[in-house]
Design a protein around this motif. Structure first.
Motif, PDB file in Angstrom:
ATOM      1  N   GLU A  19       2.460 -15.510-117.496  1.00 39.13           N
ATOM      2  CA  GLU A  19       1.261 -14.416-117.416  1.00 39.13           C
ATOM      3  C   GLU A  19       1.508 -13.892-116.048  1.00 39.13           C
ATOM      4  O   GLU A  19       2.169 -14.348-115.182  1.00 39.13           O
ATOM      5  N   LEU A  22      -2.848 -11.462-112.256  1.00 37.72           N
ATOM      6  CA  LEU A  22      -3.645 -10.312-111.698  1.00 37.72           C
ATOM      7  C   LEU A  22      -4.371 -10.672-110.548  1.00 37.72           C
ATOM      8  O   LEU A  22      -4.483  -9.723-109.634  1.00 37.72           O
ATOM      9  N   CYS A 120      -9.207  -9.075-122.211  1.00 41.83           N
ATOM     10  CA  CYS A 120      -7.986  -9.018-121.709  1.00 41.83           C
ATOM     11  C   CYS A 120      -7.890  -9.062-120.320  1.00 41.83           C
ATOM     12  O   CYS A 120      -8.781  -8.677-119.541  1.00 41.83           O
ATOM     13  N   LYS A 121      -6.906  -9.654-119.699  1.00 42.45           N
ATOM     14  CA  LYS A 121      -6.851 -10.113-118.254  1.00 42.45           C
ATOM     15  C   LYS A 121      -6.766  -8.814-117.497  1.00 42.45           C
ATOM     16  O   LYS A 121      -6.947  -8.778-116.145  1.00 42.45           O
ATOM     17  N   PHE A 122      -6.435  -7.606-118.193  1.00 42.76           N
ATOM     18  CA  PHE A 122      -6.367  -6.356-117.506  1.00 42.76           C
ATOM     19  C   PHE A 122      -7.628  -5.675-117.665  1.00 42.76           C
ATOM     20  O   PHE A 122      -7.573  -4.445-117.570  1.00 42.76           O
ATOM     21  N   CYS A 127      -8.863  -2.204-119.551  1.00 41.07           N
ATOM     22  CA  CYS A 127      -8.868  -2.627-120.908  1.00 41.07           C
ATOM     23  C   CYS A 127     -10.074  -3.177-121.539  1.00 41.07           C
ATOM     24  O   CYS A 127     -10.618  -3.977-120.844  1.00 41.07           O
ATOM     25  N   GLU A 140      -1.895  -9.006-124.444  1.00 41.44           N
ATOM     26  CA  GLU A 140      -1.320  -8.844-122.748  1.00 41.44           C
ATOM     27  C   GLU A 140      -0.034  -8.367-122.782  1.00 41.44           C
ATOM     28  O   GLU A 140       0.370  -7.645-121.861  1.00 41.44           O
ATOM     29  N   THR A 141       0.939  -8.711-123.548  1.00 43.91           N
ATOM     30  CA  THR A 141       2.310  -8.418-123.411  1.00 43.91           C
ATOM     31  C   THR A 141       2.486  -6.930-123.611  1.00 43.91           C
ATOM     32  O   THR A 141       3.554  -6.443-123.371  1.00 43.91           O
ATOM     33  N   CYS A 143      -0.101  -4.473-123.770  1.00 41.46           N
ATOM     34  CA  CYS A 143      -1.575  -3.857-123.325  1.00 41.46           C
ATOM     35  C   CYS A 143      -0.961  -2.593-122.652  1.00 41.46           C
ATOM     36  O   CYS A 143      -0.130  -2.619-121.975  1.00 41.46           O
ATOM     37  N   ARG A 146      -1.403  -2.720-118.873  1.00 43.84           N
ATOM     38  CA  ARG A 146      -1.035  -3.644-118.065  1.00 43.84           C
ATOM     39  C   ARG A 146      -0.453  -2.912-116.899  1.00 43.84           C
ATOM     40  O   ARG A 146       0.322  -1.607-117.143  1.00 43.84           O
ATOM     41  N   ASP A 162      -0.884   0.747-111.193  1.00 49.26           N
ATOM     42  CA  ASP A 162      -0.834   2.015-112.153  1.00 49.26           C
ATOM     43  C   ASP A 162       0.018   3.104-111.442  1.00 49.26           C
ATOM     44  O   ASP A 162       0.570   2.922-110.234  1.00 49.26           O
ATOM     45  N   ARG A 267       8.854   1.728-118.337  1.00 50.46           N
ATOM     46  CA  ARG A 267       8.660   0.566-118.942  1.00 50.46           C
ATOM     47  C   ARG A 267      10.133  -0.132-119.114  1.00 50.46           C
ATOM     48  O   ARG A 267      10.179  -1.424-118.997  1.00 50.46           O
TER      49      ARG A 267
END
Length: 324
Positions: A19, A22, A120-122, A127, A140-141, A143, A146, A162, A267
């Motif tokens: 993970e 964050l 979601c952790k984002f 999100c 999350e992988t 998202c 992310r 971002d 990405r």
């Protein structure tokens, strides 16, 4: 690639993956487009945190890394818990009471985790999704919110964020050249073109159509043959990158090479793009031929342009949209 001289003229015409912590990188993020209001410490608007029942979620928080715990969840003889990753980090000693951990599983807490739904952790990056405890890892992988990894190559830059944040980071920290417009004209000069080992990337950022693009140029080897390569990357996701095309052209002595394609999303790592040979590749012998003179000095001029593909709803064909 330590180029001796660069001249740029721009005209305006994954589940099992670790993970991302964050909370450890929060200061590196500027937010994406806000959805529900709220403010972070960067003075950027972010959605208000989704607040689950704190008592249960605090039980599932690892005291070492502070991330949510997933099976196997371990506990000491006194009932203190921690995640399996951190169990090895603390050398099998409970971080709370310092007792030896052993191999005790906290099965009750694992069962509780199965019944929960979590944001979601984002969520702080925009999100809005909420998932069952175990499903959110897969989301999350992939998202869309992310953070992106810094596209600057040739260094071990671990900064994430971002796109607006990374653009500022490239400009201020990496001193990357920034240009507005969708056409470019680069001149690369290198006194010793035989040096291709340990080459680093040269990077220029272009802003057009309201988006950012990275133009890369690198020397490397395919097998034992030294080559030069130029290609464009889109600062955004792959589905957006497909809306754009670009061309690169290099030549001299009455000859020229032309490349046309779609930019790759950031990405994809720069090494992945390079190793796929998805760009303008110039053999060293051809590059020296283009350079003229005694062929002992590299002098390449690469021109190019970016355009946006627009769909014609009547003809159902793609029409290039050139910037002026």
């Amino acid at each position: 690639m330590d180029l001796d001289s660069i001249e740029c003229v721009s005209s305006s015409d994954g589940i099992d993956e670790d993970e991302i912590h964050l909370h450890h990188h929060q200061s590196e993020f500027s937010s994406t487009k806000p959805r529900n209001g709220g403010t972070n410490h960067n003075n950027s608007t972010v959605p208000s945190a989704i607040a689950p029942a704190t008592s249960v979620h605090e039980l599932l928080e690892c005291p070492v890394c502070t991330n949510s715990m997933y099976p196997p969840i371990h506990q000491c003889h006194n009932g203190h818990t921690l995640c399996s990753t951190c169990k090895t980090r603390v050398h099998n000693r409970c971080p709370t009471c310092r007792q030896e951990l052993g191999d005790i599983r906290c099965l009750a807490l694992e069962k509780v985790a199965e019944s929960l739904e979590l944001p979601c952790k984002f969520y702080s990056l925009g999100c809005p999704e909420i998932f069952p405890y175990y499903s959110k890892l897969k989301h999350e992988t992939l998202c869309d919110f992310r953070p992106y990894t810094c596209p600057y190559a040739g260094s071990e830059c671990s900064v994430v964020g971002d796109i607006p944040f990374l653009v500022a980071h490239l400009r201020d920290d990496h001193k990357v050249d920034m240009h507005t417009g969708c056409t470019f004209n680069h001149r690369y000069v290198k006194s010793n073109p035989r040096e291709v080992e340990n080459a680093t990337w040269m990077l220029t950022v272009f802003h057009c159509f309201g988006q950012y693009f990275c133009l890369h140029f690198e020397a490397f080897q395919i097998g034992t043959a030294p080559v030069y390569m130029g290609f464009l990357r889109f600062m955004g996701d792959e589905n957006e990158a497909r809306n754009y095309s670009y061309s690169l052209e290099v030549g001299g002595n009455g000859r020229k090479l032309i490349w046309e394609g779609m930019p790759r999303s950031v990405r994809d790592s720069h090494r992945k793009v390079r190793d796929s040979h998805d760009g303008l590749i110039i053999q060293r012998s051809m590059a020296l031929f283009f350079s003229g003179g005694d062929r002992k000095e590299l002098k390449l001029r690469i021109t190019g342009r970016i355009w946006k593909e627009q769909q014609n709803p009547d003809a159902r064909v793609s029409i290039p949209n050139m910037c002026s």
